[in-house]
Design an enzyme around this catalytic site. Structure first.
Site, mmCIF file in Angstrom:
data_model
loop_
_atom_site.group_PDB
_atom_site.id
_atom_site.type_symbol
_atom_site.label_atom_id
_atom_site.label_comp_id
_atom_site.label_asym_id
_atom_site.label_seq_id
_atom_site.Cartn_x
_atom_site.Cartn_y
_atom_site.Cartn_z
ATOM 1 C CB ALA A 72 -0.912 -0.103 1.221
ATOM 2 N N GLY A 83 0.114 -4.997 1.271
ATOM 3 C CA GLY A 83 -1.045 -5.276 0.404
ATOM 4 C C GLY A 83 -1.167 -5.831 -0.784
ATOM 5 C CD GLU A 92 -2.825 -7.318 3.859
ATOM 6 O OE1 GLU A 92 -3.163 -7.428 5.118
ATOM 7 O OE2 GLU A 92 -2.316 -6.140 3.494
ATOM 8 C CD GLU A 125 1.513 -5.537 6.324
ATOM 9 O OE1 GLU A 125 1.141 -5.603 5.333
ATOM 10 O OE2 GLU A 125 2.330 -6.427 6.803
#
Length: 259
Positions: free
Chosen positions: A64, A109, A112, A132
């Site tokens: 992200a 992300g 994911e 993260e």
């Protein structure tokens, strides 16, 4: 669309490409909005399979947008997580299978995003991580949930707690990806797999996906009951009648008409 390329290939196959190669296909709010739009279209299009990939050879999606998140308040970060989760859940629950064709970085992300797809194919240069905790946060797009279900509790805890990178070979070993190919073979193999899925009865494939995805959220008794109900609905279709009749009479399987 600005950041997403959407193509219709042969045999009802869609190709969705995140097109931000200059920044390693990083996910921001605009990318999420466009992904949501394109998979909403696919859901009502009559297509049979979708392939999701990232532009270039360096990244599927490198996470992200950290710059965008730097000044988030708690409320803003919650909204950003909920938005991404809604998009990824749409992909996960799409009524047709989604194949992730992963090359280069699939971090945070991006990992994911791959996890919410039905089948993951990786190039030999693919790298996976949930880094993260090294940034003072945790995965926010379902990583703690899907990764655990796919690779097991121990592997998921190690990846999330340490943030360490996993190469394609190890990802295959732990079940994070189905197959590993050279960079040149990745997309042809993804298209070949999509064709194999697309040639089967679309209603049956959709029912199988619903049984698997929804069944994961149920106990075994409810999951088996759901499977039985979906199994029975297939017997209301012309495709089932035609295919079984061809099998019994040793005829070539007919082309499925999605009805």
């Amino acid at each position: 669309m600005k950041y997403i390329k959407y193509e219709i290939k042969e045999n009802g196959i869609a190709l969705v490409t995140i097109s931000r190669a200059q920044v390693l296909n990083v996910l921001n709010e605009e990318v999420l909005d466009e992904l949501d739009d394109v998979f909403y279209k696919i859901a009502s299009s009559g297509l049979r399979v979708a392939i999701l990939t990232g532009e270039g050879k360096k990244a599927f999606a490198a996470g992200a947008d950290i710059r965008g998140m730097l000044s988030f308040s708690r409320e803003q970060s919650l909204a950003f997580s909920q938005k991404g989760n809604a998009v990824f859940r749409r992909i996960e629950q799409l009524d047709v299978p989604v194949i992730a064709a992963i090359h280069g970085f699939a971090l945070g992300g991006g990992c994911e995003l791959a996890l919410c797809c039905d089948i993951r194919l990786a190039a030999q240069n693919a790298v996976f991580a949930q880094p993260e905790t090294s940034l003072g946060i945790i995965p926010g797009y379902g990583g703690t949930q899907r990764l655990t279900r796919i690779v097991g509790v121990g592997n998921a805890k190690e990846m999330v707690y340490t943030g360490r990178k996993v190469d394609a070979a190890e990802a295959k070993e732990m079940g994070l990806v189905n197959h590993v190919y050279s960079s040149e073979e990745l997309m042809p193999q993804a298209l070949g797999l999509a064709r194999k899925i697309a040639q089967n009865a679309p209603i049956a494939v959709r029912a199988a996906k619903e049984a698997i995805v929804c069944g994961l959220d149920m106990d075994i008794t409810d999951g088996i009951s759901l499977e039985a109900q979906l199994f029975s609905t297939c017997f209301e279709t012309a495709d089932q009648q035609n295919a079984m009749s061809a099998f019994i009479h040793k005829k070539e399987c007919p082309v499925f008409q999605n009805k």
